[in-house]
Every structure is written in structure tokens, then in C-alpha cells.
Design a protein around this motif. Structure first.
Motif, PDB file in Angstrom:
ATOM      1  N   ILE A 101       0.942  -1.216   0.005  1.00 33.29           N
ATOM      2  CA  ILE A 101       0.030  -0.014  -0.042  1.00 33.29           C
ATOM      3  C   ILE A 101       0.770   1.366   0.046  1.00 33.29           C
ATOM      4  N   PHE A 102       2.144   1.269   0.702  1.00 40.51           N
ATOM      5  CA  PHE A 102       3.039   2.232   0.913  1.00 40.51           C
ATOM      6  C   PHE A 102       3.555   2.478  -0.494  1.00 40.51           C
ATOM      7  N   ALA A 103       3.974   1.408  -1.210  1.00 40.15           N
ATOM      8  CA  ALA A 103       4.283   1.292  -2.710  1.00 40.15           C
ATOM      9  C   ALA A 103       3.360   2.111  -3.675  1.00 40.15           C
ATOM     10  N   ILE A 104       2.140   1.616  -3.577  1.00 39.45           N
ATOM     11  CA  ILE A 104       1.016   2.293  -4.369  1.00 39.45           C
ATOM     12  C   ILE A 104       0.974   3.702  -4.216  1.00 39.45           C
ATOM     13  N   ILE A 105       0.858   4.097  -3.032  1.00 38.08           N
ATOM     14  CA  ILE A 105       0.927   5.438  -2.636  1.00 38.08           C
ATOM     15  C   ILE A 105       2.045   6.396  -3.446  1.00 38.08           C
ATOM     16  N   ILE A 106       3.238   5.697  -3.226  1.00 36.65           N
ATOM     17  CA  ILE A 106       4.405   6.326  -3.816  1.00 36.65           C
ATOM     18  C   ILE A 106       4.423   6.336  -5.388  1.00 36.65           C
ATOM     19  N   VAL A 107       4.075   5.193  -5.775  1.00 37.32           N
ATOM     20  CA  VAL A 107       3.789   5.250  -7.332  1.00 37.32           C
ATOM     21  C   VAL A 107       2.654   6.099  -7.879  1.00 37.32           C
ATOM     22  N   GLY A 108       1.819   6.325  -7.349  1.00 34.37           N
ATOM     23  CA  GLY A 108       0.703   7.414  -7.361  1.00 34.37           C
ATOM     24  C   GLY A 108       1.459   8.874  -7.629  1.00 34.37           C
ATOM     25  N   HIS A 109       2.409   9.094  -6.832  1.00 37.09           N
ATOM     26  CA  HIS A 109       3.027  10.645  -7.385  1.00 37.09           C
ATOM     27  C   HIS A 109       3.293  10.581  -8.700  1.00 37.09           C
ATOM     28  N   PHE A 110       3.909   9.508  -9.119  1.00 36.95           N
ATOM     29  CA  PHE A 110       4.403   9.374 -10.680  1.00 36.95           C
ATOM     30  C   PHE A 110       3.673   9.215 -11.560  1.00 36.95           C
ATOM     31  N   SER A 111       2.648   8.209 -11.695  1.00 37.75           N
ATOM     32  CA  SER A 111       1.931   7.707 -12.564  1.00 37.75           C
ATOM     33  C   SER A 111       0.424   7.043 -11.898  1.00 37.75           C
ATOM     34  N   VAL A 116      -1.503   5.412 -13.835  1.00 38.14           N
ATOM     35  CA  VAL A 116      -1.824   4.365 -14.476  1.00 38.14           C
ATOM     36  C   VAL A 116      -1.015   3.185 -13.716  1.00 38.14           C
ATOM     37  N   TYR A 117      -0.093   3.420 -13.411  1.00 38.68           N
ATOM     38  CA  TYR A 117       0.862   2.440 -12.704  1.00 38.68           C
ATOM     39  C   TYR A 117       0.349   2.238 -11.344  1.00 38.68           C
ATOM     40  N   MET A 118      -0.162   3.090 -10.625  1.00 44.67           N
ATOM     41  CA  MET A 118      -0.920   3.301  -9.338  1.00 44.67           C
ATOM     42  C   MET A 118      -2.114   2.268  -9.669  1.00 44.67           C
ATOM     43  N   LEU A 119      -2.947   2.253 -10.419  1.00 46.14           N
ATOM     44  CA  LEU A 119      -4.224   1.486 -10.675  1.00 46.14           C
ATOM     45  C   LEU A 119      -3.603  -0.042 -10.934  1.00 46.14           C
ATOM     46  N   TYR A 120      -2.429  -0.265 -11.535  1.00 46.43           N
ATOM     47  CA  TYR A 120      -1.976  -1.557 -11.788  1.00 46.43           C
ATOM     48  C   TYR A 120      -1.662  -2.168 -10.732  1.00 46.43           C
ATOM     49  N   ALA A 121      -1.054  -1.412  -9.903  1.00 44.99           N
ATOM     50  CA  ALA A 121      -0.585  -1.792  -8.417  1.00 44.99           C
ATOM     51  C   ALA A 121      -1.752  -2.126  -7.468  1.00 44.99           C
ATOM     52  N   ILE A 122      -2.556  -1.414  -7.665  1.00 42.58           N
ATOM     53  CA  ILE A 122      -3.849  -1.767  -6.928  1.00 42.58           C
ATOM     54  C   ILE A 122      -4.452  -3.107  -7.196  1.00 42.58           C
ATOM     55  N   ILE A 123      -4.781  -3.251  -8.534  1.00 44.14           N
ATOM     56  CA  ILE A 123      -5.165  -4.490  -9.024  1.00 44.14           C
ATOM     57  C   ILE A 123      -4.509  -5.599  -8.588  1.00 44.14           C
ATOM     58  N   VAL A 124      -3.203  -5.578  -8.620  1.00 43.15           N
ATOM     59  CA  VAL A 124      -1.997  -6.546  -8.343  1.00 43.15           C
ATOM     60  C   VAL A 124      -2.362  -7.078  -6.981  1.00 43.15           C
ATOM     61  N   LEU A 125      -2.440  -5.832  -6.030  1.00 44.42           N
ATOM     62  CA  LEU A 125      -2.732  -6.061  -4.611  1.00 44.42           C
ATOM     63  C   LEU A 125      -4.075  -6.572  -4.179  1.00 44.42           C
ATOM     64  N   ALA A 126      -5.009  -6.110  -5.126  1.00 44.67           N
ATOM     65  CA  ALA A 126      -6.466  -6.407  -4.792  1.00 44.67           C
ATOM     66  C   ALA A 126      -6.396  -8.171  -4.997  1.00 44.67           C
ATOM     67  N   ILE A 127      -5.914  -8.639  -6.060  1.00 42.27           N
ATOM     68  CA  ILE A 127      -5.921  -9.940  -6.518  1.00 42.27           C
ATOM     69  C   ILE A 127      -5.237 -10.787  -5.494  1.00 42.27           C
ATOM     70  N   LEU A 128      -3.803 -10.289  -5.001  1.00 38.01           N
ATOM     71  CA  LEU A 128      -3.251 -11.108  -3.927  1.00 38.01           C
ATOM     72  C   LEU A 128      -3.832 -11.131  -2.372  1.00 38.01           C
TER      73      LEU A 128
END
Length: 193
Positions: free
Chosen positions: A155-165, A167-179
Motif C-alpha cells: 500500500i505504501f508502494a502504491i501511494i508512492i507510485v501514485g506520485h509518478f503515474s 496508470v501504474y498506481m491502478l495496476y499496483a492496486i489491481i495486483v494487490l487486490a488479487i493477492l
């Protein structure tokens, strides 16, 4: 995974407890401060101040280690304190995940809100399946794919990724939602074995 290796970090936890214990030996104080930091992080996620949100979430995670470490070091660990810590952990995690709803994100197969809801559901179910097993006097398994420490790190990584992108933030959310949902299913299978 990280939970299984907790003993490796015992010396570090003792040093943290010694340092923070000089300020307050009250573990509940640190638990409350951890929750306050997480709720502040959620606010900054919702306002899209991702770096500040990430910093506050990291502080919350450190304080979440501090509370138990202080309680153990000063021989003040109680079931009441452990219960409060567990409940506040759920609120902290849920607040930060729920705050993602306010971030304008693109869609990927489903709307972003669906993925965020699945992430929240999987996160809570991973914890609930453990508690339900204990309540029913079944073996309460640990060591699933996404324990709380791994979830909070991602979740920390998702937040930091959101600062930059976004799209990648959403992809990270999807991966974590599945996991997280796979982890809940993994725990259910382990209990029913």
C-alpha cells in the motif's frame, strides 16, 4: 512471510522500544499515535499529496512496531492492548485503502473503484479468516501470501507510485487486490485442511 521472520528483527525492535520508551512507556499511546498517523496519511492520499501520505504511512508502520515492542520491553503487554492494536490496525488499513476512492484513476477492465473495493475486501477477509478460525477453535494459520506487513508495504508502494503515474498506481492496486483475495482463499484452504 515477514511475520514468520519476526525473530530476526527482535534486536531492532528492542532498540526502537528503548528509544521510544524514553518518551512514553504507555504502549496504547503509541497505538493511538499510529492510528492518527494512518488517518492523516489517508487524508493526504485523498488530497493527492502522495509523498506526504507515504511518509505518514511509514511513520504509522514504525509506530505500529513500537507499541508492541514497548509493551514487551517494559513487561506491560496485555490482551487488552493486543486487542486494541489489532482493531486500530484494521481501521488504519481500511482508511488508507478507502482514501484511494478519491483519487481520479483510469479504468482497467472494471472501474478503479471496483478494484479498490476488492482490495479493501481482500485485506479485511485475510484478517477475518484468521480471527474466525481462532474463534471457532480451528488452527489459525499464519504465513499466507499477504500478511499485514506485506500489505502495508505494498500500500505504501502504491501511494508512492501514485506520485509518478496514475496508470501504474491502478495496476499496483489491481495486483494487490488479487493477492489479498488469494491470501484469504489460501488461509481458508489451510484452515479447512
Amino acid at each position: 512471510m515477514l511475520y514468520k521472520n519476526r525473530k530476526k528483527y527482535a534486536t531492532f525492535e528492542d532498540k526502537l522500544a528503548s528509544f521510544f520508551g524514553k518518551m512514553s512507556k504507555n504502549a496504547d499511546f503509541w497505538t493511538c499515535l499510529s492510528l492518527a498517523s494512518a488517518i492523516s496519511s489517508a487524508y493526504f492520499v485523498a488530497t493527492e499529496s502522495f509523498l506526504l501520505a507515504g511518509l505518514l504511512l511509514a511513520i504509522s508502520a514504525i509506530l505500529d512496531v513500537v507499541d508492541g515492542s514497548v509493551a514487551r520491553l517494559y513487561k506491560k503487554a496485555t490482551n487488552r492492548g493486543a486487542y486494541l492494536d489489532t482493531i486500530f490496525d484494521r481501521y488504519a488499513e481500511a482508511a488508507v485503502i478507502a482514501a484511494l476512492i478519491f483519487v481520479p484513476l483510469p479504468s482497467a477492465i472494471f472501474p478503479a473503484a471496483t478494484w479498490i473495493a476488492l482490495l479493501l475486501f481482500g485485506s479485511m477477509m485475510t484478517t477475518y479468516t484468521k480471527a474466525a478460525a481462532a474463534e471457532k477453535s480451528l488452527a489459525s494459520p499464519i504465513g499466507v501470501l499477504m500478511e499485514r506487513a506485506e500489505r502495508m508495504f505494498l500500500i505504501f508502494a502504491i501511494i508512492i507510485v501514485g506520485h509518478f503515474s496514475r496508470v501504474y498506481m491502478l495496476y499496483a492496486i489491481i495486483v494487490l487486490a488479487i493477492l489479498t483475495n488469494l491470501s484469504a482463499l489460501q488461509r481458508i484452504r489451510m484452515v479447512l485442511k
